[in-house]
Scaffold this motif. Structure first.
Motif, PDB file in Angstrom:
ATOM      1  N   ALA A   1      -6.655   1.293   3.022  1.00  9.63           N
ATOM      2  CA  ALA A   1      -5.999   2.040   3.863  1.00  9.63           C
ATOM      3  C   ALA A   1      -5.620   0.848   4.862  1.00  9.63           C
ATOM      4  O   ALA A   1      -4.429   0.830   5.337  1.00  9.63           O
ATOM      5  N   GLU A   2      -6.455   0.129   5.328  1.00 10.05           N
ATOM      6  CA  GLU A   2      -6.154  -0.676   6.446  1.00 10.05           C
ATOM      7  C   GLU A   2      -5.236  -1.801   6.028  1.00 10.05           C
ATOM      8  O   GLU A   2      -4.203  -2.105   6.606  1.00 10.05           O
ATOM      9  N   CYS A   3      -5.192  -2.332   4.688  1.00 11.25           N
ATOM     10  CA  CYS A   3      -4.422  -3.132   4.350  1.00 11.25           C
ATOM     11  C   CYS A   3      -2.898  -2.518   3.942  1.00 11.25           C
ATOM     12  O   CYS A   3      -2.034  -3.417   4.389  1.00 11.25           O
TER      13      CYS A   3
ATOM     14  N   LEU B   1      -6.615   7.187   4.232  1.00 15.95           N
ATOM     15  CA  LEU B   1      -5.072   7.209   3.411  1.00 15.95           C
ATOM     16  C   LEU B   1      -4.286   7.916   4.077  1.00 15.95           C
ATOM     17  O   LEU B   1      -3.143   7.273   4.142  1.00 15.95           O
ATOM     18  N   ALA B   2      -4.504   9.113   4.467  1.00 20.70           N
ATOM     19  CA  ALA B   2      -3.610   9.780   5.383  1.00 20.70           C
ATOM     20  C   ALA B   2      -2.876   9.247   6.513  1.00 20.70           C
ATOM     21  O   ALA B   2      -1.851   9.202   6.902  1.00 20.70           O
ATOM     22  N   ASN B   3      -3.885   8.491   7.353  1.00 17.33           N
ATOM     23  CA  ASN B   3      -3.644   7.987   8.386  1.00 17.33           C
ATOM     24  C   ASN B   3      -2.807   6.524   8.190  1.00 17.33           C
ATOM     25  O   ASN B   3      -1.970   6.264   8.918  1.00 17.33           O
ATOM     26  N   MET B   4      -3.055   5.950   6.893  1.00 15.46           N
ATOM     27  CA  MET B   4      -2.200   4.926   6.743  1.00 15.46           C
ATOM     28  C   MET B   4      -0.792   5.307   6.279  1.00 15.46           C
ATOM     29  O   MET B   4       0.223   4.619   6.650  1.00 15.46           O
ATOM     30  N   LEU B   5      -0.769   6.510   5.740  1.00 17.27           N
ATOM     31  CA  LEU B   5       0.887   6.955   5.405  1.00 17.27           C
ATOM     32  C   LEU B   5       1.652   7.122   6.617  1.00 17.27           C
ATOM     33  O   LEU B   5       2.863   7.257   6.422  1.00 17.27           O
ATOM     34  N   LYS B   6       0.953   7.501   7.649  1.00 15.04           N
ATOM     35  CA  LYS B   6       1.759   7.433   8.864  1.00 15.04           C
ATOM     36  C   LYS B   6       2.362   6.293   9.576  1.00 15.04           C
ATOM     37  O   LYS B   6       3.142   6.151  10.202  1.00 15.04           O
TER      38      LYS B   6
ATOM     39  N   LEU C   1      -4.239  14.832   3.755  1.00 16.60           N
ATOM     40  CA  LEU C   1      -3.072  13.893   2.985  1.00 16.60           C
ATOM     41  C   LEU C   1      -1.612  14.611   3.345  1.00 16.60           C
ATOM     42  O   LEU C   1      -0.723  13.806   3.396  1.00 16.60           O
ATOM     43  N   ALA C   2      -1.690  16.003   3.520  1.00 15.05           N
ATOM     44  CA  ALA C   2      -0.475  16.574   3.606  1.00 15.05           C
ATOM     45  C   ALA C   2      -0.051  16.089   4.944  1.00 15.05           C
ATOM     46  O   ALA C   2       1.196  16.141   5.428  1.00 15.05           O
ATOM     47  N   LYS C   3      -0.880  16.153   6.030  1.00 13.73           N
ATOM     48  CA  LYS C   3      -0.753  15.641   7.388  1.00 13.73           C
ATOM     49  C   LYS C   3      -0.223  14.208   7.455  1.00 13.73           C
ATOM     50  O   LYS C   3       0.938  13.878   8.126  1.00 13.73           O
TER      51      LYS C   3
ATOM     52  N   ASN D   1       5.532  10.363   6.790  1.00 16.26           N
ATOM     53  CA  ASN D   1       5.872   9.343   5.970  1.00 16.26           C
ATOM     54  C   ASN D   1       7.438   9.443   5.421  1.00 16.26           C
ATOM     55  O   ASN D   1       7.337  10.673   4.778  1.00 16.26           O
ATOM     56  N   SER D   2       8.188   8.862   5.273  1.00 17.40           N
ATOM     57  CA  SER D   2       9.434   9.178   4.930  1.00 17.40           C
ATOM     58  C   SER D   2      10.042   8.321   3.633  1.00 17.40           C
ATOM     59  O   SER D   2      10.763   8.492   2.960  1.00 17.40           O
TER      60      SER D   2
END
Length: 124
Positions: free
Chosen positions: A32-34, A59-64, A88-90, A95-96
């Motif tokens: 996720a950091e990568c 992974l959810a934070n990465m998606l942001k 993950l939904a959040k 994420n677009s």
């Protein structure tokens, strides 16, 4: 962790297939950091990796922050459960670029799946 750090600046790799690598939550955190800074990877497959809710939150934070990932497959990680799926939904909400998120056999509740589906409909 060194493997994922080496991918941070890589702009040519588009597919990262980590099926059955058992990276678990620790590996998901490093990945996720990568992916927060990587601008090349568009497809990630994390089938059967023992990822649980902590890894899903990372992974959810990465998606942001990620703006290039289009396909994320986290299938057959039953430890995600509803908590990880809701996280993950959040992340998907912010994420677009993500076009597909597969959570088959991850023990997600129907309401979590419904939330993710409704958010993904608006991604372009």
């Amino acid at each position: 962790a060194d493997f994922f750090a080496s991918l941070e600046g890589n702009k040519t790799l588009e597919t990262l297939d980590l099926r059955d690598c058992m990276i678990q939550d620790e590996g998901a955190l490093s990945l996720a950091e990568c992916l927060k800074v990587n601008t090349g990877i568009q497809y990630v497959d994390l089938l059967r990796n023992g990822i649980q809710s902590d890894g899903a939150r990372a992974l959810a934070n990465m998606l942001k922050e990620n703006t290039t990932l289009r396909y994320l497959y986290i299938e057959e990680n039953p430890g995600l459960m509803t908590e990880g799926c809701v996280a993950l939904a959040k992340g998907v909400y912010h994420n677009s670029t993500l076009m597909a998120l597969s959570l088959r056999a991850c023990a997600c509740s129907r309401s979590a799946v419904k939330d993710i589906t409704s958010v993904l409909r608006f991604n372009s």
